[in-house]
Design a protein around this motif. Structure first.
Motif, PDB file in Angstrom:
ATOM      1  N   ALA A  53       0.857  -1.188   0.000  1.00 52.26           N
ATOM      2  CA  ALA A  53       0.000   0.000   0.000  1.00 52.26           C
ATOM      3  C   ALA A  53       0.895   1.241   0.000  1.00 52.26           C
ATOM      4  O   ALA A  53       2.008   1.220   0.512  1.00 52.26           O
ATOM      5  CB  ALA A  53      -0.911  -0.006   1.223  1.00 52.26           C
ATOM      6  N   GLY A  77      -3.105   1.050  -4.385  1.00 49.17           N
ATOM      7  CA  GLY A  77      -4.197   1.115  -3.422  1.00 49.17           C
ATOM      8  C   GLY A  77      -4.262   2.440  -2.687  1.00 49.17           C
ATOM      9  O   GLY A  77      -3.920   3.486  -3.231  1.00 49.17           O
ATOM     10  N   ARG A  98     -10.802   2.212   4.497  1.00 51.35           N
ATOM     11  CA  ARG A  98      -9.493   2.032   3.866  1.00 51.35           C
ATOM     12  C   ARG A  98      -9.136   0.550   3.744  1.00 51.35           C
ATOM     13  O   ARG A  98      -8.555   0.114   2.748  1.00 51.35           O
ATOM     14  CB  ARG A  98      -8.423   2.773   4.673  1.00 51.35           C
ATOM     15  N   GLN A 102      -8.529  -1.372   0.196  1.00 50.85           N
ATOM     16  CA  GLN A 102      -7.276  -2.061  -0.123  1.00 50.85           C
ATOM     17  C   GLN A 102      -7.516  -3.546  -0.367  1.00 50.85           C
ATOM     18  O   GLN A 102      -6.824  -4.164  -1.188  1.00 50.85           O
ATOM     19  CB  GLN A 102      -6.271  -1.861   1.009  1.00 50.85           C
ATOM     20  N   VAL A 105      -8.333  -3.915  -3.914  1.00 46.67           N
ATOM     21  CA  VAL A 105      -7.133  -3.796  -4.752  1.00 46.67           C
ATOM     22  C   VAL A 105      -6.374  -5.118  -4.773  1.00 46.67           C
ATOM     23  O   VAL A 105      -5.934  -5.585  -5.832  1.00 46.67           O
ATOM     24  CB  VAL A 105      -6.228  -2.652  -4.227  1.00 46.67           C
ATOM     25  N   TYR A 128      -6.761  -6.191   5.727  1.00 43.03           N
ATOM     26  CA  TYR A 128      -7.323  -6.176   4.379  1.00 43.03           C
ATOM     27  C   TYR A 128      -7.054  -7.491   3.638  1.00 43.03           C
ATOM     28  O   TYR A 128      -7.826  -7.886   2.771  1.00 43.03           O
ATOM     29  CB  TYR A 128      -6.877  -4.958   3.573  1.00 43.03           C
TER      30      TYR A 128
END
Length: 412
Positions: A53, A77, A98, A102, A105, A128
């Motif tokens: 990230a 991301g 968030r 992510q 992604v 994530y």
């Protein structure tokens, strides 16, 4: 220790090299990032891919710019700010948004589709990552580098870890027994879980050195290697140092960068050193790449974190370098140090006790020399290739466990 075939043996049988997608929520300098970097530099026999990230404080690959060119990597991301899980309800909602963004992604990445193992390097990437692997057959490995408790992860981060991440994990690598035990209540039965120290750049097997330049006299250099952060205990060490060494020809080195917005804390250390009368004795060199050279100039090394350290990579580095170590008697460091044998343990958050330990070492060169020799011979210290081999065996163990579970067999 792990059992079963090695990844090389698996590849020989099946013609398939294990493909591991490594997730990290930042490329800013940190212990987790350097640990993964060192493994990727040690020539792993799995096929790694790195998905990062975006970092808060820098563009590009940051720490991971030093990853060998043969390792594919990508930054993609949304940023995952440090400390965001410690706020109130609005902060928790922001964290959740968030994390889910992510996760999408990761799920859409080509490397995800081809991965045998999705390996989360940090607690935030595990959050994530757990959402990304939901509904898939991907093996999900979580690296635990913090104790599973709100004080370490924040309230929102702890909730995600115990409700989402650990119940989905197919394997857990913890950096200490204390870390692993804090996670066990939330793991599924039979899930492989193992303590493997983080890759810390250790050079093992070197001859033990004496206790630094002042082996036969008083202490000339005291040091701590840790990021500049209030909970790492630099202020406590500064206070203890001033009680023992004020006005002496002795220096205190607090080596480490100040990421995650802690530049002001570095300034507060300088101000407090001036107030204590040791401002001219304090060095704040920032991030140091050549750790071996740094430690070679110290007589005593200190770990004084104000909450339990899950591991304390710096403690492993101190021991491998053959330094007399003073450490807080809790968490991971207490698993490595036997008081009076290969270091000194002091009650955590106790400045007076820390000062007394420094005074004791200052007055007793023979004690420093004995602790230094025992430190270098501490059992279980692993260099980076050995840590990497342990991960290779663990990935195979996880894949076998996942396969057995799908077939209805009990895990080995």
């Amino acid at each position: 220790m792990s059992h079963g075939s090695s990844p090389d043996e698996l590849a020989q049988r099946t013609g398939h090299v294990v493909r591991v997608l490594h997730l990290d929520h930042t490329s800013a300098p940190g212990g987790a990032e350097f640990a993964l970097l060192r493994m990727l530099q040690a020539g792993p026999r799995w096929a790694p891919y790195l998905l990062i990230a975006p970092a808060e404080e820098q563009g590009g690959f940051g720490v991971y710019a030093a990853v060998p060119d043969r390792v594919p990597r990508r930054v993609a991301g949304v940023r995952q700010p440090a400390g965001a899980s410690r706020g109130g309800r609005l902060a928790a909602l922001a964290v959740g948004g968030r994390v889910l963004a992510q996760a999408a992604v990761v799920r859409c990445a080509r490397a995800f589709r081809g991965a045998d193992v999705v390996d989360a390097n940090t607690a935030r990437s595990a959050a994530y990552g757990a959402f990304a692997v939901r509904g898939t057959r991907k093996a999900f490995v979580v690296h635990l580098r913090d104790l599973v408790e709100p004080a370490a992860l924040g309230r929102a981060g702890h909730a995600l870890m115990v409700r989402v991440v650990l119940p989905r994990a197919d394997g857990v690598v913890a950096n200490s027994r204390a870390t692993l035990e804090s996670a066990r209540p939330y793991l599924r039965s039979g899930v492989p879980a193992e303590v493997i120290p983080s890759a810390s750049g250790l050079r093992t097997g070197a001859p033990a050195r004496s206790a630094g330049p002042a082996a036969s006299g008083s202490v000339r250099n005291v040091g701590m290697l840790a990021r500049i952060d209030p909970w790492k205990g630099q202020m406590q060490l500064l206070e203890a140092f001033a009680r023992v060494f004020r006005g002496r020809d002795t220096r205190l080195q607090l080596a480490g960068g100040a990421p995650f917005g802690h530049e002001q804390f570095a300034e507060s250390l300088r101000r407090r050193a001036d107030e204590l009368g040791v401002g001219a004795q304090l060095d704040l060199p920032g991030h140091v790449s050549d750790v071996e050279a740094l430690l070679s100039g110290w007589d005593v090394a200190v770990q004084a974190s104000t909450r339990a350290e899950p591991l304390g990579q710096n403690v492993l580095q101190y021991l491998a370098a053959g330094l007399p170590v003073v450490a807080a008697d809790e968490g991971g460091p207490a698993e490595w140090i036997t008081d009076g044998v290969n270091g000194l343990l002091v009650p955590p958050r106790d400045v007076a006790a820390l000062a007394a330990a420094l005074e004791r070492l200052d007055a007793d060169a023979a004690l420093r020399a004995r602790l230094a020799a025992s430190a270098a011979a501490t059992p279980g210290l692993l260099d980076d290739p050995a840590v990497t081999r342990a991960h290779e065996a663990f990935y195979d163990r996880v894949l076998r466990s996942v396969s057995d579970r799908r077939r209805g067999r009990p895990s080995a």
